[in-house]
Design a protein around this motif. Structure first.
Motif, mmCIF file in Angstrom:
data_model
loop_
_atom_site.group_PDB
_atom_site.id
_atom_site.type_symbol
_atom_site.label_atom_id
_atom_site.label_comp_id
_atom_site.label_asym_id
_atom_site.label_seq_id
_atom_site.Cartn_x
_atom_site.Cartn_y
_atom_site.Cartn_z
ATOM 1 N N LEU A 118 3.134 15.143 -23.946
ATOM 2 C CA LEU A 118 3.683 13.981 -23.254
ATOM 3 C C LEU A 118 4.550 14.474 -22.103
ATOM 4 C CD1 LEU A 118 4.725 11.657 -26.220
ATOM 5 C CD2 LEU A 118 2.588 11.668 -24.914
ATOM 6 N N LEU A 119 4.123 14.156 -20.878
ATOM 7 C CA LEU A 119 4.853 14.580 -19.678
ATOM 8 C C LEU A 119 5.745 13.450 -19.188
ATOM 9 C CD1 LEU A 119 2.745 16.885 -19.722
ATOM 10 C CD2 LEU A 119 2.657 16.705 -17.225
ATOM 11 N N ASN A 120 6.976 13.820 -18.836
ATOM 12 C CA ASN A 120 7.914 12.857 -18.268
ATOM 13 C C ASN A 120 8.655 13.499 -17.112
ATOM 14 O OD1 ASN A 120 8.230 10.193 -19.962
ATOM 15 N ND2 ASN A 120 7.941 11.842 -21.456
ATOM 16 N N GLY A 121 8.706 12.775 -15.996
ATOM 17 C CA GLY A 121 9.403 13.295 -14.829
ATOM 18 C C GLY A 121 8.787 12.775 -13.554
ATOM 19 N N ALA A 122 9.231 13.349 -12.429
ATOM 20 C CA ALA A 122 8.751 12.922 -11.119
ATOM 21 C C ALA A 122 8.592 14.139 -10.217
ATOM 22 C CB ALA A 122 9.714 11.923 -10.493
ATOM 23 N N LYS A 123 7.611 14.079 -9.344
ATOM 24 C CA LYS A 123 7.379 15.110 -8.341
ATOM 25 C C LYS A 123 7.324 14.425 -6.975
ATOM 26 C CE LYS A 123 6.705 18.449 -11.427
ATOM 27 N NZ LYS A 123 7.542 19.665 -11.535
ATOM 28 N N THR A 124 7.660 15.161 -5.942
ATOM 29 C CA THR A 124 7.646 14.564 -4.607
ATOM 30 C C THR A 124 7.135 15.555 -3.570
ATOM 31 O OG1 THR A 124 8.943 13.219 -3.057
ATOM 32 C CG2 THR A 124 10.008 15.211 -3.934
ATOM 33 N N PHE A 125 6.815 15.050 -2.381
ATOM 34 C CA PHE A 125 6.265 15.828 -1.271
ATOM 35 C C PHE A 125 4.949 16.510 -1.681
ATOM 36 C CE2 PHE A 125 11.016 16.662 -0.360
ATOM 37 C CZ PHE A 125 11.160 15.419 0.219
ATOM 38 N N PHE B 214 4.526 10.233 -10.581
ATOM 39 C CA PHE B 214 5.388 9.880 -11.699
ATOM 40 C C PHE B 214 4.651 10.076 -13.023
ATOM 41 C CE2 PHE B 214 6.802 7.319 -8.077
ATOM 42 C CZ PHE B 214 8.128 7.715 -8.007
ATOM 43 N N PHE B 215 5.388 10.558 -14.001
ATOM 44 C CA PHE B 215 4.832 10.801 -15.336
ATOM 45 C C PHE B 215 5.751 10.126 -16.349
ATOM 46 C CE2 PHE B 215 4.039 14.280 -12.433
ATOM 47 C CZ PHE B 215 2.664 14.373 -12.467
ATOM 48 N N ARG B 216 5.208 9.114 -17.014
ATOM 49 C CA ARG B 216 5.973 8.377 -18.019
ATOM 50 C C ARG B 216 5.197 8.417 -19.332
ATOM 51 N NH1 ARG B 216 6.264 5.227 -13.253
ATOM 52 N NH2 ARG B 216 8.389 5.078 -12.395
ATOM 53 N N ASP B 217 5.573 9.390 -20.176
ATOM 54 C CA ASP B 217 4.810 9.655 -21.400
ATOM 55 C C ASP B 217 3.328 9.826 -21.073
ATOM 56 O OD1 ASP B 217 6.935 9.674 -23.172
ATOM 57 O OD2 ASP B 217 6.836 7.521 -23.552
ATOM 58 N N PRO C 153 -3.479 8.476 -18.885
ATOM 59 C CA PRO C 153 -2.527 7.384 -19.175
ATOM 60 C C PRO C 153 -1.093 7.849 -18.951
ATOM 61 C CG PRO C 153 -4.166 7.596 -20.927
ATOM 62 C CD PRO C 153 -4.340 8.797 -20.037
ATOM 63 N N GLY C 154 -0.297 7.023 -18.287
ATOM 64 C CA GLY C 154 1.093 7.355 -18.022
ATOM 65 C C GLY C 154 1.317 8.102 -16.717
ATOM 66 N N PHE C 155 0.238 8.441 -16.018
ATOM 67 C CA PHE C 155 0.348 9.125 -14.722
ATOM 68 C C PHE C 155 0.132 8.102 -13.623
ATOM 69 C CE2 PHE C 155 -2.381 11.590 -11.494
ATOM 70 C CZ PHE C 155 -1.293 11.872 -10.689
ATOM 71 N N SER C 156 1.083 8.035 -12.678
ATOM 72 C CA SER C 156 0.947 7.100 -11.562
ATOM 73 C C SER C 156 1.408 7.744 -10.270
ATOM 74 C CB SER C 156 1.754 5.818 -11.824
ATOM 75 O OG SER C 156 3.143 6.114 -11.920
ATOM 76 N N ARG C 157 0.978 7.164 -9.181
ATOM 77 C CA ARG C 157 1.340 7.640 -7.849
ATOM 78 C C ARG C 157 2.275 6.636 -7.201
ATOM 79 N NH1 ARG C 157 -3.601 11.126 -7.134
ATOM 80 N NH2 ARG C 157 -4.787 10.513 -8.971
ATOM 81 N N GLY C 158 3.280 7.167 -6.535
ATOM 82 C CA GLY C 158 4.194 6.298 -5.814
ATOM 83 C C GLY C 158 3.678 6.054 -4.408
ATOM 84 N N ARG C 159 4.604 5.860 -3.517
ATOM 85 C CA ARG C 159 4.222 5.541 -2.143
ATOM 86 C C ARG C 159 3.684 6.763 -1.406
ATOM 87 N NH1 ARG C 159 8.946 6.576 1.356
ATOM 88 N NH2 ARG C 159 10.491 7.644 0.065
ATOM 89 N N LYS C 160 2.849 6.496 -0.445
ATOM 90 C CA LYS C 160 2.401 7.535 0.476
ATOM 91 C C LYS C 160 3.519 7.728 1.482
ATOM 92 C CE LYS C 160 -1.157 6.421 2.868
ATOM 93 N NZ LYS C 160 -2.541 6.127 3.263
ATOM 94 N N LEU C 161 4.076 8.921 1.519
ATOM 95 C CA LEU C 161 5.286 9.163 2.290
ATOM 96 C C LEU C 161 5.006 9.191 3.784
ATOM 97 C CD1 LEU C 161 6.762 11.944 -0.023
ATOM 98 C CD2 LEU C 161 7.406 9.520 0.056
ATOM 99 N N GLU C 162 5.907 8.591 4.561
ATOM 100 C CA GLU C 162 5.791 8.591 6.012
ATOM 101 C C GLU C 162 6.465 9.843 6.574
ATOM 102 O OE1 GLU C 162 4.253 6.536 8.089
ATOM 103 O OE2 GLU C 162 3.459 5.296 6.444
ATOM 104 N N LYS C 163 5.738 10.606 7.358
ATOM 105 C CA LYS C 163 6.228 11.869 7.888
ATOM 106 C C LYS C 163 6.265 11.822 9.415
ATOM 107 C CE LYS C 163 2.783 14.178 6.070
ATOM 108 N NZ LYS C 163 1.954 13.070 5.564
#
Length: 384
Positions: free
Chosen positions: A152-159, A216-219, A194-204
């Protein structure tokens, strides 16, 4: 200056890549920049023509060619048409994620993942950076807890480069918070987990066609069979492959700088001021001479580093030297080239303007210039 780096095989490959770029990339690049996404079909077309999937063994549908000089050819041809977003998307899979899939996978995992990567059907990403942990990998907070046949993975990654389109994401997570650097492991998280989602596409500010995202990883329920490499060996696996990643960034920076210099040279030869070409003014001529010299010296070092990588002799320090030098050089060339274009250099219809924006991030990702200098100086002060 004659480089003597490439063979007839590389030259033949360049002709194939050039046709691919002319036919598939150049006509569509502006559309991808505007839609903030490169069409997935490009990966499939590139794979069919043997441009990606080069290092994947033939038994899994790839080219079976590990010579990094072929990757340099692709980078140079994409740079010539200012397709930095395409270059980064391809490089993430070919230069950064692929070594993990080739070196750390079991036979069962190879058969599951490599054919799709080789065919361009699967796009990959690697998720290390977190909102509060960039270059400091030991500061990551994403966790993985065993739950029967899953983690079960929990946390957030960015960039995360290729974050929107990725089908296979290599995720670093803490599996033993008490074990420090030995408590980090790698997992391959698949698109429909299941539990893996993508947030916004970042503006660069640049690389608009390249999809950079939050994850994002929520369980998130990741099969135990998706553990990549050794349990607790994640940080070691990452550090072992960073030199290859950093050299790839240096190679792309060098190719981009060379392209920017070429556009500038062509412009100042044609543009006239006070009745004569801008290239004939001493300030312009001296600037061109300085940049040409720096480019040639930089290229010689990177060529040597590529051959060292092919021979499995590239050191951590030399990769760091190549990375910080070439990425900073890329910015100098783009900045001075834009200046020599005058007001037209500020217009996005000119490739030098895009080069100026697209290249700024190169000295940040893969380890900042400051981190590269720390690596080099540490070896000088306390040699092993």
């Amino acid at each position: 200056m004659e480089r003597g780096l490439y063979t007839r095989d590389h030259d033949a490959f360049r002709a194939t890549v050039r046709k691919f770029v002319e036919r598939e990339v150049t006509p569509n690049h502006q559309k991808w920049e505007e839609q903030r996404l490169v069409d997935r079909e490009l990966w499939r077309v590139a794979a069919r023509q043997g441009i990606i999937g080069l290092a994947v063994p033939e038994e899994y549908g790839g080219g079976g060619e590990s010579d990094i000089r072929f990757r340099a050819v692709v980078m140079e041809e994409l740079a010539s048409t200012s397709a930095a977003s395409v270059q980064l998307g391809f490089s993430l899979t070919e230069d950064i994620a692929m070594p993990y899939f080739l070196d750390l996978t079991s036979e069962e995992q190879k058969r599951r993942w490599l054919p799709g990567l080789a065919a361009g059907e699967s796009i990959s990403a690697i998720a290390m950076t977190e909102p509060d942990a960039g270059s400091d990998l030991q500061g990551m907070r994403t966790t993985a807890v065993r739950d029967g046949d899953h983690w079960l993975l929990n946390g957030a990654k960015t960039f995360i480069t290729n974050g929107i389109q990725a089908d296979l994401v290599i995720v670093a997570a803490r599996t033993d918070p008490a074990a420090g650097s030995r408590g980090i492991s790698l997992f391959v998280v698949e698109r429909d987990t299941p539990g893996f989602s993508r947030g916004r596409k970042l503006e660069k500010i640049g690389l608009h066609g390249q999809d950079t995202a939050e994850l994002f990883f929520r369980d998130a329920r990741v099969p135990a069979a998706n553990l990549l490499g050794e349990l607790g060996g994640g940080l070691r696996h990452l550090l072992q492959r960073l030199p290859r990643e950093r050299l790839a960034i240096a190679m792309s920076a060098q190719a981009a700088a060379e392209a920017a210099f070429g556009w500038t040279l062509e412009y100042v030869r044609q543009r006239k001021a006070f009745g004569r070409p801008v290239a004939e003014f001493q300030n312009t001529a001296f600037t061109l001479a300085e940049l040409r010299t720096e480019l040639d010296v930089s290229q010689a070092f990177i060529d040597r580093a590529m051959l060292a990588l092919n021979a499995n002799q590239l050191t951590v320090e030399d990769a760091a030297k190549a990375k910080w030098w070439a990425t900073e050089l890329q910015q100098r060339v783009a900045d001075r080239g834009l200046q020599l274009h005058g007001g037209y250099g500020y217009m996005l219809e000119y490739p030098i303007a895009r080069a100026f924006l697209d290249g700024r991030v190169q000295s940040i990702y893969g380890g900042t210039t400051e981190i590269m200098k720390e690596i080099i100086s540490r070896q000088l002060i306390t040699p092993s």
